[in-house]
Design a protein around this motif. Sequence first.
Motif, PDB file in Angstrom:
ATOM      1  N   THR A 102      21.225  43.940  33.746  1.00 32.57           N
ATOM      2  CA  THR A 102      19.881  44.255  34.245  1.00 32.57           C
ATOM      3  C   THR A 102      18.939  44.344  33.047  1.00 32.57           C
ATOM      4  OG1 THR A 102      20.210  46.647  34.089  1.00 32.57           O
ATOM      5  CG2 THR A 102      20.845  45.587  36.155  1.00 32.57           C
ATOM      6  N   GLY A 103      17.676  44.556  33.320  1.00 37.34           N
ATOM      7  CA  GLY A 103      16.703  44.709  32.249  1.00 37.34           C
ATOM      8  C   GLY A 103      15.341  45.004  32.822  1.00 37.34           C
ATOM      9  N   LYS A 104      14.501  45.651  32.029  1.00 33.93           N
ATOM     10  CA  LYS A 104      13.155  45.984  32.493  1.00 33.93           C
ATOM     11  C   LYS A 104      12.210  44.798  32.403  1.00 33.93           C
ATOM     12  CE  LYS A 104      13.567  50.900  31.378  1.00 33.93           C
ATOM     13  NZ  LYS A 104      13.039  52.047  30.591  1.00 33.93           N
ATOM     14  N   THR A 105      12.555  43.807  31.585  1.00 30.56           N
ATOM     15  CA  THR A 105      11.717  42.621  31.428  1.00 30.56           C
ATOM     16  C   THR A 105      12.590  41.372  31.582  1.00 30.56           C
ATOM     17  OG1 THR A 105      12.062  42.419  29.033  1.00 30.56           O
ATOM     18  CG2 THR A 105      10.265  43.860  29.774  1.00 30.56           C
ATOM     19  N   GLU A 106      11.931  40.232  31.794  1.00 31.17           N
ATOM     20  CA  GLU A 106      12.659  38.969  31.895  1.00 31.17           C
ATOM     21  C   GLU A 106      13.400  38.662  30.601  1.00 31.17           C
ATOM     22  OE1 GLU A 106      10.248  35.737  33.201  1.00 31.17           O
ATOM     23  OE2 GLU A 106       9.589  36.746  35.028  1.00 31.17           O
ATOM     24  N   ASP A 107      12.810  39.002  29.475  1.00 33.59           N
ATOM     25  CA  ASP A 107      13.460  38.754  28.188  1.00 33.59           C
ATOM     26  C   ASP A 107      14.730  39.585  28.035  1.00 33.59           C
ATOM     27  OD1 ASP A 107      11.577  36.898  27.423  1.00 33.59           O
ATOM     28  OD2 ASP A 107      10.363  38.326  26.263  1.00 33.59           O
ATOM     29  N   GLU A 108      14.694  40.840  28.494  1.00 34.41           N
ATOM     30  CA  GLU A 108      15.874  41.696  28.418  1.00 34.41           C
ATOM     31  C   GLU A 108      17.003  41.156  29.300  1.00 34.41           C
ATOM     32  OE1 GLU A 108      15.095  45.776  29.240  1.00 34.41           O
ATOM     33  OE2 GLU A 108      13.753  46.063  27.522  1.00 34.41           O
ATOM     34  N   ILE A 109      16.633  40.694  30.486  1.00 37.95           N
ATOM     35  CA  ILE A 109      17.636  40.132  31.400  1.00 37.95           C
ATOM     36  C   ILE A 109      18.240  38.874  30.796  1.00 37.95           C
ATOM     37  CG2 ILE A 109      17.992  39.112  33.674  1.00 37.95           C
ATOM     38  CD1 ILE A 109      15.683  40.942  34.661  1.00 37.95           C
ATOM     39  N   PHE A 110      17.381  38.015  30.233  1.00 44.73           N
ATOM     40  CA  PHE A 110      17.862  36.779  29.606  1.00 44.73           C
ATOM     41  C   PHE A 110      18.822  37.102  28.451  1.00 44.73           C
ATOM     42  CE2 PHE A 110      17.518  33.322  26.496  1.00 44.73           C
ATOM     43  CZ  PHE A 110      17.875  32.233  27.298  1.00 44.73           C
ATOM     44  N   GLU A 111      18.463  38.076  27.638  1.00 44.65           N
ATOM     45  CA  GLU A 111      19.307  38.454  26.503  1.00 44.65           C
ATOM     46  C   GLU A 111      20.657  38.973  26.976  1.00 44.65           C
ATOM     47  OE1 GLU A 111      20.723  38.778  22.815  1.00 44.65           O
ATOM     48  OE2 GLU A 111      18.829  37.826  23.383  1.00 44.65           O
ATOM     49  N   GLY A 112      20.656  39.701  28.092  1.00 41.86           N
ATOM     50  CA  GLY A 112      21.914  40.191  28.659  1.00 41.86           C
ATOM     51  C   GLY A 112      22.817  39.047  29.094  1.00 41.86           C
ATOM     52  N   VAL A 113      22.218  38.006  29.658  1.00 37.89           N
ATOM     53  CA  VAL A 113      22.985  36.823  30.074  1.00 37.89           C
ATOM     54  C   VAL A 113      23.568  36.123  28.856  1.00 37.89           C
ATOM     55  CG1 VAL A 113      22.813  34.526  31.124  1.00 37.89           C
ATOM     56  CG2 VAL A 113      21.683  36.477  32.209  1.00 37.89           C
TER      57      VAL A 113
END
Length: 348
Positions: A102-113
């Motif tokens: 999960t992530g608070k921003t699209e960039d955080e979610i992308f980084e998690g992937v």
Amino acid sequence: MSITIKDVAKFANVAPSTVSRVIADNPRISEKTKKRVREAMKELGYHPNFIARSLARQSTKVIGLVMPGSADIIFQNPFFSNVLRGLSESAHEKNYALQMTTGKTEDEIFEGVVQMVQGRRVDGLVLLNSHVDDKIMEYLRKQNVPFVVIGKPFKYVEEITHVDNDNFQATREVTEYLLQLNHDRIAFIGGSLDLVVTIERLLGYEKALQLAGIELNNQYVIHEEFLREGGREAVSELLKLSDPPTALVVADDLMALGVLNMLAELNVSVPEDISIVSFNNVLIAEMGNPPLTSVDINIFSLGYEAAKNLILHINNTQEPIKRVIVPHKLIIRSSCMKNIENDLVSLE
């Protein structure tokens, strides 16, 4: 002394290799043999070491779930808990675990992937929604990582396995249902236009109006977050119009609950003053005041089919690309009624 595969094989009167194949759910082993081996495992108290087996196969036996936002926000919406039930049951049947990012921003979610993929933490991923500009999908395609999308991809539809409803047809049907109830001022409350599901449902709504010979009123189309606050804000805006709608198509039950809350505060009666149809048919739809007419999109099945088809692809790289359409059904409750106002006008 710990129980081994050899002990199970001897107890079940099969070869140790047969026990290994049963543990891996090999389709070449008959159901009769599988049942005998599993009963032996249960009787002896044998539990396979999936971690060791995964390391030997260079497999994690883990599916990554790409959530569309931070956990504290997305789990406000019952859609996600329901889809997770389907994902979990399907994965459990094949001895796979789930790991969320999960992530608070699209960039955080992308980084998690990226961390999941580069760290080889998962065998494949399920994306829980589809964006118009979906850089996660682009990344996974370039990395040649197995993935399945819940929703229709905006691009590469024929190249990506996805599990979806026919959202265009569903929204066309519910709009036509309101038209049959004599409503001609029908508004649409949807989510972000960056979500493909929003576009599909908006197009279905527009098509129904077009076929009925009703010109689209852009003031009747509102886009907000799939949250209760989004529904409150949307209906507040619609009721300020000089000619407000008499019926609403709301793209999510949680938004529709916000709509009901705001209408109650404004002393606007449902369905006497305004009719509402929403989507998802989660528990809050049935418990609304009044209970909401809602489209049952079989959320559990969306999750179940997504995990099932991802695991098929993980285990067989030649598995064909599929478009799995989960059926929908309109559940009629108490939030809609015939527009008597139009009947009176026609009598005049």
